[in-house]
Scaffold this motif. Sequence first.
Motif, PDB file in Angstrom:
ATOM      1  N   PHE A 108      -6.416  -3.669   5.485  1.00 19.26           N
ATOM      2  CA  PHE A 108      -6.462  -2.296   4.966  1.00 19.26           C
ATOM      3  C   PHE A 108      -7.214  -1.387   5.929  1.00 19.26           C
ATOM      4  O   PHE A 108      -6.799  -0.255   6.169  1.00 19.26           O
ATOM      5  CB  PHE A 108      -7.133  -2.281   3.593  1.00 19.26           C
ATOM      6  CG  PHE A 108      -6.172  -2.367   2.439  1.00 19.26           C
ATOM      7  CD1 PHE A 108      -5.539  -1.240   1.963  1.00 19.26           C
ATOM      8  CD2 PHE A 108      -5.898  -3.579   1.852  1.00 19.26           C
ATOM      9  CE1 PHE A 108      -4.655  -1.306   0.909  1.00 19.26           C
ATOM     10  CE2 PHE A 108      -5.006  -3.669   0.799  1.00 19.26           C
ATOM     11  CZ  PHE A 108      -4.382  -2.530   0.317  1.00 19.26           C
TER      12      PHE A 108
ATOM     13  N   GLN B   2      -0.787   5.455   2.789  1.00 23.65           N
ATOM     14  CA  GLN B   2      -0.789   5.759   4.213  1.00 23.65           C
ATOM     15  C   GLN B   2      -0.854   7.248   4.491  1.00 23.65           C
ATOM     16  O   GLN B   2      -1.518   7.689   5.435  1.00 23.65           O
ATOM     17  CB  GLN B   2       0.437   5.134   4.877  1.00 23.65           C
ATOM     18  CG  GLN B   2       0.306   4.912   6.376  1.00 23.65           C
ATOM     19  CD  GLN B   2      -0.654   3.789   6.724  1.00 23.65           C
ATOM     20  OE1 GLN B   2      -1.353   3.264   5.872  1.00 23.65           O
ATOM     21  NE2 GLN B   2      -0.679   3.412   7.994  1.00 23.65           N
TER      22      GLN B   2
ATOM     23  N   SER C  79      -5.054  -0.746   9.073  1.00 23.81           N
ATOM     24  CA  SER C  79      -3.922   0.114   8.712  1.00 23.81           C
ATOM     25  C   SER C  79      -4.372   1.559   8.563  1.00 23.81           C
ATOM     26  O   SER C  79      -3.728   2.487   9.082  1.00 23.81           O
ATOM     27  CB  SER C  79      -3.305  -0.385   7.400  1.00 23.81           C
ATOM     28  OG  SER C  79      -2.302   0.495   6.946  1.00 23.81           O
ATOM     29  N   ALA C  80      -5.487   1.760   7.867  1.00 23.57           N
ATOM     30  CA  ALA C  80      -6.011   3.110   7.669  1.00 23.57           C
ATOM     31  C   ALA C  80      -6.475   3.725   8.985  1.00 23.57           C
ATOM     32  O   ALA C  80      -6.267   4.924   9.233  1.00 23.57           O
ATOM     33  CB  ALA C  80      -7.162   3.075   6.671  1.00 23.57           C
TER      34      ALA C  80
ATOM     35  N   ALA D 129     -11.113   7.312   8.609  1.00 25.97           N
ATOM     36  CA  ALA D 129     -10.017   6.760   7.816  1.00 25.97           C
ATOM     37  C   ALA D 129     -10.157   5.244   7.683  1.00 25.97           C
ATOM     38  O   ALA D 129      -9.912   4.679   6.604  1.00 25.97           O
ATOM     39  CB  ALA D 129      -8.677   7.111   8.463  1.00 25.97           C
TER      40      ALA D 129
ATOM     41  N   GLY E 166     -10.459   3.036   4.376  1.00 28.15           N
ATOM     42  CA  GLY E 166      -9.528   1.941   4.170  1.00 28.15           C
ATOM     43  C   GLY E 166     -10.230   0.634   3.846  1.00 28.15           C
ATOM     44  O   GLY E 166      -9.775  -0.138   2.990  1.00 28.15           O
TER      45      GLY E 166
ATOM     46  N   THR F 274      -3.087   2.073  -5.079  1.00 28.96           N
ATOM     47  CA  THR F 274      -3.092   2.820  -3.813  1.00 28.96           C
ATOM     48  C   THR F 274      -2.341   4.143  -3.950  1.00 28.96           C
ATOM     49  O   THR F 274      -2.708   5.133  -3.319  1.00 28.96           O
ATOM     50  CB  THR F 274      -2.490   1.970  -2.686  1.00 28.96           C
ATOM     51  OG1 THR F 274      -1.194   1.493  -3.068  1.00 28.96           O
ATOM     52  CG2 THR F 274      -3.385   0.791  -2.361  1.00 28.96           C
TER      53      THR F 274
ATOM     54  N   SER G 287       0.842  -1.207   0.000  1.00 29.21           N
ATOM     55  CA  SER G 287       0.000   0.000   0.000  1.00 29.21           C
ATOM     56  C   SER G 287       0.872   1.250   0.000  1.00 29.21           C
ATOM     57  O   SER G 287       1.857   1.321   0.729  1.00 29.21           O
ATOM     58  CB  SER G 287      -0.905   0.017   1.223  1.00 29.21           C
ATOM     59  OG  SER G 287      -1.598   1.256   1.322  1.00 29.21           O
TER      60      SER G 287
ATOM     61  N   PHE H 216      -4.518   8.383   4.214  1.00 25.64           N
ATOM     62  CA  PHE H 216      -5.309   8.040   5.401  1.00 25.64           C
ATOM     63  C   PHE H 216      -4.917   8.932   6.590  1.00 25.64           C
ATOM     64  O   PHE H 216      -5.771   9.321   7.389  1.00 25.64           O
ATOM     65  CB  PHE H 216      -5.106   6.574   5.762  1.00 25.64           C
ATOM     66  CG  PHE H 216      -5.590   5.617   4.712  1.00 25.64           C
ATOM     67  CD1 PHE H 216      -6.847   5.738   4.148  1.00 25.64           C
ATOM     68  CD2 PHE H 216      -4.779   4.575   4.278  1.00 25.64           C
ATOM     69  CE1 PHE H 216      -7.302   4.857   3.176  1.00 25.64           C
ATOM     70  CE2 PHE H 216      -5.215   3.689   3.310  1.00 25.64           C
ATOM     71  CZ  PHE H 216      -6.478   3.824   2.755  1.00 25.64           C
ATOM     72  N   TYR H 217      -3.642   9.228   6.679  1.00 20.67           N
ATOM     73  CA  TYR H 217      -3.144  10.155   7.706  1.00 20.67           C
ATOM     74  C   TYR H 217      -3.813  11.518   7.555  1.00 20.67           C
ATOM     75  O   TYR H 217      -4.301  12.115   8.528  1.00 20.67           O
ATOM     76  CB  TYR H 217      -1.637  10.258   7.549  1.00 20.67           C
ATOM     77  CG  TYR H 217      -0.904  11.195   8.466  1.00 20.67           C
ATOM     78  CD1 TYR H 217      -1.120  11.222   9.839  1.00 20.67           C
ATOM     79  CD2 TYR H 217       0.076  12.048   7.939  1.00 20.67           C
ATOM     80  CE1 TYR H 217      -0.397  12.075  10.662  1.00 20.67           C
ATOM     81  CE2 TYR H 217       0.804  12.897   8.760  1.00 20.67           C
ATOM     82  CZ  TYR H 217       0.567  12.906  10.121  1.00 20.67           C
ATOM     83  OH  TYR H 217       1.287  13.745  10.929  1.00 20.67           O
TER      84      TYR H 217
END
Length: 326
Positions: free
Chosen positions: A222, A72, A225-226, A105, A109, A128, A69, A75-76
């Motif tokens: 996913f 990131q 992680s998000a 987020a 994700g 991604t 991915s 999503f941050y």
Amino acid sequence: MAAPTSSPAAAGRAWPAGTLLALLLAAALLVALPLVTTGYVVYIANLLLVFVVLCLGLHIVIGESGQFSMAQAAFYGIGIYASALANRATDLPYPFAMLFGALVAGLVGLAIGALALRMRDIYLALATFAFGEAMQWVFLNWDSVTNGPNGLRISPARFGPLEILSDKQAYPFVVVSCLLMIGLTIAISRSRLGRSFRAVRESEVAALAMGVDVRRAKIVAFGLSAALAGFAGGMFGLFQTYIHPDSLGFQTTILILTMVVVGGLGSIGGAVGGAIVFGLLSEVLRQWPQYQEIIYGLILILFMMYAPRGLFVFIGDRMKGLHHDR
């Protein structure tokens, strides 16, 4: 009569002396840092702890489940904007805004994970990456929500009557948030879900044969992680008062990826160590922004060629080699 020996299970649960000493030193440093340093150093410490949570999120999707991915940073950014806007719109304590950012987020994700099910390797990376670039365009052009290229002012975080107005005030909350996320990541890794992630990483066919729901594992990886990246965005709002979309682009994506890969793929300790080492390096390279992506790219190439297991394993192997040569 011989003294009873400890069982293998009990021995496996014991902390190695070196690990225990390192943890105690880290705890002492975290406690003493705001007492003996300047505000700028505390700001850097806050930023490094945010990077740690970002890297833990990328560790779950790449290191645990083997899904590549490059979203990131997107999503941050979602977490930063969502938590900042929630904090501005409500009078609830700031942890609720942080959880809201993580939730938004995480839901995005999950959607990206569902869309990416048919893609692997370079195709998944490109998809991604495209999503990350699209989100930066959204951050830059959705003026009514993000204030576009002017950036967004972040209201001070509130905890009841307490309003966070400095890096030192924010520091304890950032430390506690980071430690909670480290604990959560360890719990996930040791759970049945974590084992299913690693089964998918090693072989999807074998995972299916063992009864692992590969589709579910990928989507959840996913989403988690998000969500961690979104939570890191909420942590950012604890000590920062401004965000600009330019700081959420490709350079940040490459920095986070470098931290995880060079720290050691598949290792929580590697993700944490990589975040700290390369977070500090990014501050050093701030004087030469035009060369940062080139330097990060070279570091990634060199480590993938000569130290694919990560910086800390590489150092450990060299030290063992020196010890055996004596």
